[in-house]
Design an enzyme around this catalytic site. Sequence first.
Site, mmCIF file in Angstrom:
data_model
loop_
_atom_site.group_PDB
_atom_site.id
_atom_site.type_symbol
_atom_site.label_atom_id
_atom_site.label_comp_id
_atom_site.label_asym_id
_atom_site.label_seq_id
_atom_site.Cartn_x
_atom_site.Cartn_y
_atom_site.Cartn_z
ATOM 1 N N ASP A 1 0.850 -1.182 0.000
ATOM 2 C CA ASP A 1 0.000 0.000 0.000
ATOM 3 C C ASP A 1 0.890 1.238 0.000
ATOM 4 O O ASP A 1 1.943 1.228 0.634
ATOM 5 C CB ASP A 1 -0.799 -0.022 1.316
ATOM 6 C CG ASP A 1 -2.170 0.589 1.203
ATOM 7 O OD1 ASP A 1 -2.735 0.599 0.105
ATOM 8 O OD2 ASP A 1 -2.680 1.058 2.237
ATOM 9 N N TYR B 1 2.260 4.838 1.269
ATOM 10 C CA TYR B 1 2.219 5.534 2.555
ATOM 11 C C TYR B 1 1.021 6.484 2.563
ATOM 12 O O TYR B 1 0.698 7.110 1.544
ATOM 13 C CB TYR B 1 3.500 6.332 2.770
ATOM 14 C CG TYR B 1 4.751 5.487 2.928
ATOM 15 C CD1 TYR B 1 4.864 4.556 3.954
ATOM 16 C CD2 TYR B 1 5.825 5.628 2.051
ATOM 17 C CE1 TYR B 1 6.022 3.788 4.107
ATOM 18 C CE2 TYR B 1 6.984 4.875 2.191
ATOM 19 C CZ TYR B 1 7.071 3.952 3.223
ATOM 20 O OH TYR B 1 8.207 3.194 3.369
ATOM 21 N N PHE C 1 7.905 1.488 -0.596
ATOM 22 C CA PHE C 1 8.869 1.681 0.494
ATOM 23 C C PHE C 1 9.601 3.021 0.431
ATOM 24 O O PHE C 1 10.242 3.425 1.400
ATOM 25 C CB PHE C 1 9.896 0.538 0.575
ATOM 26 C CG PHE C 1 9.307 -0.775 1.005
ATOM 27 C CD1 PHE C 1 8.934 -0.990 2.335
ATOM 28 C CD2 PHE C 1 9.101 -1.805 0.096
ATOM 29 C CE1 PHE C 1 8.381 -2.198 2.733
ATOM 30 C CE2 PHE C 1 8.554 -3.010 0.488
ATOM 31 C CZ PHE C 1 8.191 -3.206 1.811
ATOM 32 N N HIS D 1 8.359 -9.547 6.714
ATOM 33 C CA HIS D 1 8.323 -8.122 6.357
ATOM 34 C C HIS D 1 9.395 -7.360 7.146
ATOM 35 O O HIS D 1 9.709 -7.706 8.291
ATOM 36 C CB HIS D 1 6.936 -7.556 6.683
ATOM 37 C CG HIS D 1 6.638 -6.256 6.025
ATOM 38 N ND1 HIS D 1 7.029 -5.049 6.561
ATOM 39 C CD2 HIS D 1 6.001 -5.967 4.871
ATOM 40 C CE1 HIS D 1 6.630 -4.067 5.765
ATOM 41 N NE2 HIS D 1 6.003 -4.594 4.730
#
Length: 223
Positions: free
Chosen positions: A66, A68, A79, A188
Site C-alpha cells: 500500500d 504511505y 517503500f 516483512h
Amino acid sequence: MDVKIEESWKEALKSEFTKPYFQQIPLHLKTEKSQGKTIYPPGPLIFNAFNTTAFDKVKVVILGQDPYHGAGQAHGLCFSVQNGVPPPPSLVNIFKELHDDIGITIPNHGNLTHWAEQGVFLLNASLTVRAGEPMSHSKIGWSEFTDAVIKTISQQKEHVVFMLWGKFAQEKRVLIDDSKHLILRSVHPSPLSAHAGFFGCKHFSKANAWLMSKEFDPVDWQL
C-alpha cells in the site's frame, strides 16, 4: 482512462486498460475527490514506478502492499519516500539489512529512485490510498491490475529477481514462474517482524549474484 504510462508498459499491459475493472478505478478516485477526500500519491505520481522503470529494463521486483498514507510521503515507489521526509521504520530496517549484507552506507534520505532507474521495479499492490486510511483502496481494482502486472513480468521476461517480504507479498508467488525467475522470500521489514528473518536474509547480495550469473549488471544499491 488515458493512462500516462511509459510506452513499453503501455504495450505490455494494453489488454488490461480496456477491461471494465480498470475503467472503474478513475471513476472511484474522482468520486472520492469530489467528496473532499485526499488521495496519495498525487495523480501524476500514481504510475511513477512504471514511468521510472520501463518494462524492458525490469530485473528486480520489490512488492509493497500500500502507498504511505501520510502527507508528502508516497510518490509511487514502494517503500520509498520523497526527499525531506524521514525514512519510515520499515525502510530504516531495509537500510540496516543492506548495510549488514553488502556494507553500504546507510543514506540520510529515503528516496529509492536511484534503484528504480537501474531496473528495480518498486511496485505497490495498490497504487493509491486515502489519507490516513491504510488499505482503503485495496478493493477498487488495483490488486487485479497489479496481479496482471506481476503475471506479465513473469510470462514475458526471464531471470527476474522477485523479493517477497511478508505474508501478503508471499501470496503473490503463485503468479510467478519459479522455473525461470528467482523468488526471494522473508518476513516483512516492519519493526514487528524484521528480527524474525528479514535481518540476515541477504536478499541484496543474492539478487546481484543471480543477476551476474545471468549476465546482467548488478544493482548499485548505494543511494
